[in-house]
Design a protein around this motif. Sequence first.
Motif, PDB file in Angstrom:
ATOM      1  N   GLY B 236       0.784 -67.302 -26.869  1.00 39.17           N
ATOM      2  CA  GLY B 236       2.087 -67.494 -26.244  1.00 39.17           C
ATOM      3  C   GLY B 236       2.304 -66.473 -25.148  1.00 39.17           C
ATOM      4  O   GLY B 236       1.546 -65.517 -25.009  1.00 39.17           O
ATOM      5  N   THR B 237       3.328 -66.707 -24.345  1.00 36.29           N
ATOM      6  CA  THR B 237       3.659 -65.852 -23.204  1.00 36.29           C
ATOM      7  C   THR B 237       5.079 -66.208 -22.785  1.00 36.29           C
ATOM      8  O   THR B 237       5.526 -67.338 -23.000  1.00 36.29           O
ATOM      9  CB  THR B 237       2.694 -66.098 -22.024  1.00 36.29           C
ATOM     10  OG1 THR B 237       3.315 -65.636 -20.811  1.00 36.29           O
ATOM     11  CG2 THR B 237       2.374 -67.573 -21.842  1.00 36.29           C
ATOM     12  N   ASP B 238       5.768 -65.261 -22.174  1.00 36.71           N
ATOM     13  CA  ASP B 238       7.125 -65.608 -21.741  1.00 36.71           C
ATOM     14  C   ASP B 238       7.128 -66.562 -20.552  1.00 36.71           C
ATOM     15  O   ASP B 238       8.185 -67.051 -20.160  1.00 36.71           O
ATOM     16  CB  ASP B 238       7.969 -64.357 -21.476  1.00 36.71           C
ATOM     17  CG  ASP B 238       7.437 -63.525 -20.330  1.00 36.71           C
ATOM     18  OD1 ASP B 238       6.430 -63.915 -19.722  1.00 36.71           O
ATOM     19  OD2 ASP B 238       8.049 -62.479 -20.041  1.00 36.71           O
ATOM     20  N   ARG B 239       5.934 -66.839 -19.993  1.00 35.66           N
ATOM     21  CA  ARG B 239       5.874 -67.898 -18.972  1.00 35.66           C
ATOM     22  C   ARG B 239       6.309 -69.246 -19.553  1.00 35.66           C
ATOM     23  O   ARG B 239       6.663 -70.153 -18.813  1.00 35.66           O
ATOM     24  CB  ARG B 239       4.437 -68.050 -18.464  1.00 35.66           C
ATOM     25  CG  ARG B 239       3.916 -66.854 -17.720  1.00 35.66           C
ATOM     26  CD  ARG B 239       2.442 -67.048 -17.393  1.00 35.66           C
ATOM     27  NE  ARG B 239       1.870 -65.815 -16.891  1.00 35.66           N
ATOM     28  CZ  ARG B 239       0.571 -65.604 -16.751  1.00 35.66           C
ATOM     29  NH1 ARG B 239      -0.293 -66.555 -17.064  1.00 35.66           N
ATOM     30  NH2 ARG B 239       0.128 -64.463 -16.290  1.00 35.66           N
ATOM     31  N   ARG B 240       6.212 -69.386 -20.877  1.00 30.90           N
ATOM     32  CA  ARG B 240       6.635 -70.641 -21.522  1.00 30.90           C
ATOM     33  C   ARG B 240       8.122 -70.883 -21.340  1.00 30.90           C
ATOM     34  O   ARG B 240       8.583 -72.030 -21.356  1.00 30.90           O
ATOM     35  CB  ARG B 240       6.352 -70.605 -23.028  1.00 30.90           C
ATOM     36  CG  ARG B 240       4.920 -70.274 -23.399  1.00 30.90           C
ATOM     37  CD  ARG B 240       4.723 -70.378 -24.910  1.00 30.90           C
ATOM     38  NE  ARG B 240       4.548 -71.750 -25.299  1.00 30.90           N
ATOM     39  CZ  ARG B 240       5.290 -72.399 -26.183  1.00 30.90           C
ATOM     40  NH1 ARG B 240       6.287 -71.768 -26.798  1.00 30.90           N
ATOM     41  NH2 ARG B 240       5.062 -73.646 -26.459  1.00 30.90           N
ATOM     42  N   GLY B 241       8.880 -69.790 -21.209  1.00 28.20           N
ATOM     43  CA  GLY B 241      10.330 -69.893 -21.145  1.00 28.20           C
ATOM     44  C   GLY B 241      10.949 -69.032 -22.228  1.00 28.20           C
ATOM     45  O   GLY B 241      10.252 -68.293 -22.939  1.00 28.20           O
ATOM     46  N   TYR B 242      12.250 -69.137 -22.342  1.00 24.88           N
ATOM     47  CA  TYR B 242      13.012 -68.340 -23.302  1.00 24.88           C
ATOM     48  C   TYR B 242      13.952 -69.260 -24.061  1.00 24.88           C
ATOM     49  O   TYR B 242      14.382 -70.288 -23.542  1.00 24.88           O
ATOM     50  CB  TYR B 242      13.852 -67.296 -22.559  1.00 24.88           C
ATOM     51  CG  TYR B 242      13.063 -66.081 -22.100  1.00 24.88           C
ATOM     52  CD1 TYR B 242      13.123 -64.886 -22.808  1.00 24.88           C
ATOM     53  CD2 TYR B 242      12.267 -66.135 -20.965  1.00 24.88           C
ATOM     54  CE1 TYR B 242      12.404 -63.769 -22.395  1.00 24.88           C
ATOM     55  CE2 TYR B 242      11.541 -65.022 -20.545  1.00 24.88           C
ATOM     56  CZ  TYR B 242      11.615 -63.845 -21.272  1.00 24.88           C
ATOM     57  OH  TYR B 242      10.913 -62.744 -20.868  1.00 24.88           O
ATOM     58  N   THR B 243      14.274 -68.869 -25.276  1.00 23.60           N
ATOM     59  CA  THR B 243      15.364 -69.567 -25.957  1.00 23.60           C
ATOM     60  C   THR B 243      16.696 -68.904 -25.630  1.00 23.60           C
ATOM     61  O   THR B 243      17.718 -69.565 -25.580  1.00 23.60           O
ATOM     62  CB  THR B 243      15.150 -69.583 -27.488  1.00 23.60           C
ATOM     63  OG1 THR B 243      14.907 -68.251 -27.931  1.00 23.60           O
ATOM     64  CG2 THR B 243      13.955 -70.457 -27.852  1.00 23.60           C
TER      65      THR B 243
END
Lengths: 535, 535
Positions: B236-243
Amino acid sequence: MPTREQQQGYSRRSFLTRVGATGGAGAMFATMGALGLAPSAEAATKVPFQPPSPSDFRLRGRGAAKVLVLGAGVAGLAAAYELGKAGYDCTILEAQDRVGGRNRTLRGGDRLAEMGGATQRVRFSDGQYMNAGPARIAQWMTTMDYCRELGVPLEVFTNSNAEALIYNESAGMKAPVKWRTAKADVFGYISELLAKATDQGALDQRLTATDKERLLSFLSGFGAIGSKTSGYAYTGTDRRGYTVDPGAGHQAGTPLGPPPSLSEVLASGVGRSFSFEFGYSQAMLMFQPVGGMDAIPRALARAVGHGKIKTGAKVTKITNLASGVRVEYVAGGRTKVAEADYVIATLPPNILAKIPHNLGAGVQAALSTPVPAATGKIGLEYRSRWWELEDNIYGGITNTDLDLATIWYPSYGYNDRRGLLIGYYNFGAAADTYAAMTHEQRLTRALNQGAKIHGDKYRKDIAASVSIAWKRQEHIEGGWISWPSRGAEYKLLNEAQGNVYYCGDWLSYEIAWQHGSFESARKVVSELHQRVLKS
Amino acid sequence: MPTREQQQGYSRRSFLTRVGATGGAGAMFATMGALGLAPSAEAATKVPFQPPSPSDFRLRGRGAAKVLVLGAGVAGLAAAYELGKAGYDCTILEAQDRVGGRNRTLRGGDRLAEMGGATQRVRFSDGQYMNAGPARIAQWMTTMDYCRELGVPLEVFTNSNAEALIYNESAGMKAPVKWRTAKADVFGYISELLAKATDQGALDQRLTATDKERLLSFLSGFGAIGSKTSGYAYTGTDRRGYTVDPGAGHQAGTPLGPPPSLSEVLASGVGRSFSFEFGYSQAMLMFQPVGGMDAIPRALARAVGHGKIKTGAKVTKITNLASGVRVEYVAGGRTKVAEADYVIATLPPNILAKIPHNLGAGVQAALSTPVPAATGKIGLEYRSRWWELEDNIYGGITNTDLDLATIWYPSYGYNDRRGLLIGYYNFGAAADTYAAMTHEQRLTRALNQGAKIHGDKYRKDIAASVSIAWKRQEHIEGGWISWPSRGAEYKLLNEAQGNVYYCGDWLSYEIAWQHGSFESARKVVSELHQRVLKS
């Protein structure tokens, strides 16, 4: 060989199914959200914010307080704007003769002073402008919501462009390549390599037979590679571009090729540039206000009321009182005093650290902890938009390891006669190098460096230029700050010190973004308002 | 193991060095251009075009000829416009009551008739529009140059957006994912796999030690994967987005995670969507005229002169004469005859094939060869821009394997109250399915399908809608055509048949793009003009 999920005793899909069976659709969706698949996770939740409202006071017998806001940058303006919604009596003290802080748009007629340097007179043509500070907004940022609320029209900021260039001189590149070409080659070769390894069974411990089939199918399209019989070879693709474009009749177009070798592509380092555009804050689409970023502080200042903003007022002392705060400032050559119930100090910490106060050594040490960052830009107005006319580059950013770091093509005025490039937007040592120069020296260096990418035309037909070195901007002295760590000092300044609140992007997790300023303003406004309601 | 280049007896760099040594810098740059590295190759050469000019006739004793142009689409208008520069006497016959052909922008008040179906009255609000035909322009296309020449203002068309969605129902996806999330996961896992294989020596026949080091360094950043000790794992990576988005104070943001497993990501098929945006014609940045694509035919028609365009004139017969051409057409219910030196026939070939002529069976067979393609769109005006307000989607395209194919979010009017989606833009069998329905049926189906992606809100607050099925548009009967092969028929129609020239995107290598129409017009204009000059 079991997959990782099977080793863990469950597959994710079957896990979801079980949740669905026992918890109902709601539970399943909540779980899927956590795993990143459900609509609930599609847009991140914004940090909640309820603006103060006059009605908040109605049943409490309290009235809005008097607040002095130090600094008319985005954070200070936003704080006064939000407090003003509930009738707080806010006054903003701003050392400069304008609002916006680092959000500054330079246009013809402006003057740009520099600490220890000459004042530049901006000579851009009508309609040409340079966002000297912030220049782009991601879709998820609170800045978008303020633009909506304030009626600031938006247009796309062109942060990525397949037609823009990558040029790594230190890697031995003799000439730039277009992003599209670099991507085609890197993706082509990594697809070839991964397909070979997959087909040869090198990844059988990680991949099921079905996984392998799907992966090979993906790689075939992603890399535009050859078939198994060709060894999955990447030999080029028209995604690289054309030397002669496809046209009419029998003009099928001449694809650009052949590609450099795998070794050469790896050696060029072009792939290093790619992940920039996956970043949560940098991925396209991005936006800018039509006509210049300062539309945001201008709109905020209008909403706050210009009568509540004292420009040319430089704060010289902050004294926390048993009840309230006293602020001394110099305006028009005279020292003045203002008192209020609270202060919201939004100046950069490195500036605040120079202002005497009575909040103690801990606060002083904390204010002195963050490190100001060097950054600079040069704006180059050309008499023709050669990047559009000759190079098909309608916006976007060229990435380079030259000390320019980046060249930005304008995101407005497409197909006009004139246009304005950002000739460098750089950081750290490169920014320090340019900062130490006169504007003329910066211009000469920027043009000579840029000519390595764009050739001799880069030096010609320049109508005007302006450069900014943010460490040499009075009252600001840095592009932004960085925290060595977000430790005790960060925590301390994120709490009210007596009747003084600190506020700004430097007290957020989005430093150097207006989003950070807005979020910090909302946080401080909420805390201050709750305190007033309870007082 | 030698590299491929060494096997071929030279390395590319040493080859370049040798050229440089013997041929001078000019020769080296020309070679590098061919290999895709030199500035000369950075922008493709456009197919050369010199517009006809009155001065061309000056020394030749010839005058401009009389030309009948059949069809006021982009090709016909462009042909008349270019010929008009040299004083040719052009008349355009257009069956419809408007210019533009497939370049049609639908706005409130318009009526959209359908062969064998009801006429829709367009009820969009002021400022809302739908480009029913072409809707995007790549930077390299000649269309950009015509916009410059004609003064048609441009803005970015948002062809790709990290915040838009991918949804493959047939792959078992239970909910859509954002492009940014899909890319993070696919790039993460392929980086993990390739790093593992590389590190284990599986690719040692293809990679030198230096290559391996560079490749691993690239994959580390590209995939945001773990170190060698972690097995290069993608987790995972914060490139995926944030909740929850990063904010102020201690709100660091909550990254969206964990990612689905490698098998699940492969099974979802999301990676199939990625290569779309590498295409030479589809890669961002792309552009659109401000206010609607029909700004282009409108500007062309103004430049040609409205007096030279006969709308409501349906061609019924084309007779090539020993000298000149005679065209019969019906206008106002009466059959009329026009004669000219030449005809440029820009109607779609499937329409031309229905018009009697005396050009022979070969021409007739050739006109009957290309196959019209089905395509359709629905425009959905909503009373709120929920995709911006709730989902942070400010433009771009959602890709799906539902029969919608794509959902387009508007590239204009950001942050306005209302907005207009393209609810489907589809092709082939899916387009045929919708074409066979009434508008109300199309609307219901489109909303039910779209709700799978966007949830129930997708069905609510719709202010107006319009759908087009291009095969059911009179005088056009297709979105574009495809050639089974560009064989003898294609060659035949690309040559003048007597005094008749054929012209259109269908005679180019960019079918279904205005670029193809413009390029074909330029080709035919050049050929006709050279013939007149030599006659």
